[in-house]
Design an enzyme around this catalytic site. Sequence first.
Site, short mmCIF file in Angstrom:
data_model
loop_
_atom_site.label_atom_id
_atom_site.label_comp_id
_atom_site.label_asym_id
_atom_site.label_seq_id
_atom_site.Cartn_x
_atom_site.Cartn_y
_atom_site.Cartn_z
N GLU A 87 -42.66 11.94 -43.71
CA GLU A 87 -42.91 11.70 -45.13
C GLU A 87 -44.03 10.68 -45.33
O GLU A 87 -43.94 9.79 -46.18
CB GLU A 87 -41.63 11.21 -45.82
CG GLU A 87 -40.51 12.24 -45.79
CD GLU A 87 -39.24 11.77 -46.47
OE1 GLU A 87 -38.61 12.58 -47.16
OE2 GLU A 87 -38.88 10.59 -46.32
N GLU A 117 -36.64 19.71 -45.60
CA GLU A 117 -35.50 19.01 -46.18
C GLU A 117 -35.10 19.71 -47.46
O GLU A 117 -35.74 19.58 -48.49
CB GLU A 117 -35.83 17.53 -46.44
CG GLU A 117 -36.03 16.72 -45.17
CD GLU A 117 -36.10 15.22 -45.42
OE1 GLU A 117 -35.89 14.78 -46.57
OE2 GLU A 117 -36.37 14.46 -44.46
#
Length: 631
Positions: free
Chosen positions: A189, A273
């Site tokens: 991320e 995710e």
Amino acid sequence: MNHKKNFLALVLGVLLICAAGQSSQAQQHKSKHSFEIKNGSFLYDGKPIQIHSGEMHFARVPHQYWRQRLKMMKAMGLNTVATYVFWNFQETAPGVWNFEGDHDLAEFVKTAGQEGMMVILRPGPYACAEWEFGGFPWWLQKTPGMVVRTDNQPFLDSCKLYFTKLAEQVGDLQITHGGPIIMVQAENEFGSYVAQRKDIPLEQHKAYTAAIKKIIDEVGFDIPKFTSDGSWLFKGGTIEGALPTANGEGNIHNLKKVVNEYHGGKGPYMVAEFYPGWLDHWAEPFPKVSAESIVKQTEKYLKDTVSFNYYMVHGGTNFGFTAGANYNGEHDIQPDLTSYDYDAPISEAGWATPKYKAIRTLMQRYVHYPVPEIPQQIPVIEIPAIQLTQSANLFDLIGKMKPVENDTPMTFEDLNQGYGYVVYQKKFVQPIQGKLKVDGLRDYAIVYVNGKQVGELNRYFKNYEMDIDIPFNSTLTLVVENMGRINYGAEIVHNLKGIISPVTINDMEITGSWQMYKLPMTSFPEITSGTSQTTGNPALYKGSFDVKDVGDTFLDMQDWGKGIVFVNGHNLGRYWKVGPQQTLYLPGCWLKKGKNTIEIFEQQNDKKHTELHSIKTPILESLRLPEKKGA
């Protein structure tokens, strides 16, 4: 003699033939499967596949339960497990590496392979995951010149050592070596970090992530690499030579468009995710995600050949001091719950939820491989009454300890302590009244004058000050708790704990002979005998209980204030009366038939406790906020 020589030669020849055969079989086994990203697809043994993955962090589950949880995933219709590797879980102290028991990454990977699961490895070095410091070891902050998540040589050198240790453990478990690991993630991320750290030029950010991928390659990870970001953050997060995947992207058109832009105009497409639940903080409502919405979105992915990874399919537990904290403008810190149930399809204790069964039914309609029966649930027991026969006043305990003395309060890091508590004391030879301010509190403190509780300070509620009256020849005491280092966002670089700036009264700095008592609680302090605790002072409790048959259970902490619990030496994690979590998960594999010990550190200790109960179902949605600031 010649007969003996001939016989020995014959035996040796047979052994050599057998060894050659075994070597040949081993080579055949190691080249049995292949995995690659090619022609816009994930190819397994040269054939396109769809990855149906679920996230489970081995660090959040006792190793005795790994196989049962993996079987649960398999029975939900999944073919892959994804796991973070938390650097601070593997390097538990500077230069001290632990790959045994609950820390045995290789054993987890092997177990997944034995259960017929592919493995996606997410080693960071940054993980987030609501884990303490996002997985970074706390002492990195003490290294001169080091800045985490930057193109900084001291940091990159430390990362290389970390990745080298991981490669030593699981390098031979990559699919290229006959194992089940098919992909490895580079960083995590990072696009969101770039968006928040605009003080750093984009080219420097890119130099850092390129260096991380290069290190991962150099230490021996020779399988496909990938990145994981929000689809709108690919500019900052993608790395040349790594597949970009999206987090939380429900719009398949957007997913394909952005992946095509950053991956040569083609897939494969993966939501790394996909959130069937959501993370939870102390003092905030427990969020819920409906089974219907998850089944609907899953079916879209299945129909459109979009690979996905449920984050989390099984959350597990933040045992000990492993829970991290988030940060936003409303609250300086949002400490994460001990439970990492996540409202996931497989509950914290490994149960099949209605969400699990709904997804399983859907998967059975779409997948072409067999979906096994749901494994038997681990037994659950109830312990009606655990007697607490010993107790002690924390202040009596520290009276026997040697403090660290300094002119000003020292941080946890300066005290060379990572987690737990520090008791700060200052003797006043003259009386003083006014406004006590501890703007540098990290994160929670109970305040005492001459051993009498006079208030609480709390970073979550932004409660950093209180009125104070300190008489002549009196002692001010602050029992300070580290509630977890920030795990996400730009503030991750500001993660010192304890008291990190001057303490003032009436805006005058209080200096001179501060005494600090270290309570890391790596193990529970010894209580010799008796019941010497005092209501209103932090207390240590100890008791024992017998069980005839072991099983999972949940300790009911609704009658308690704030603290931690050890059972048979295992730190179950934090409890706090504000909720929403009011129970602590106690895995049955940590119990034993016959006598078991329990130890509790109760910080608030508003009343005397003589017993504790357990129940068969967790309480995770009971919010009990204080009427005013504090807790």
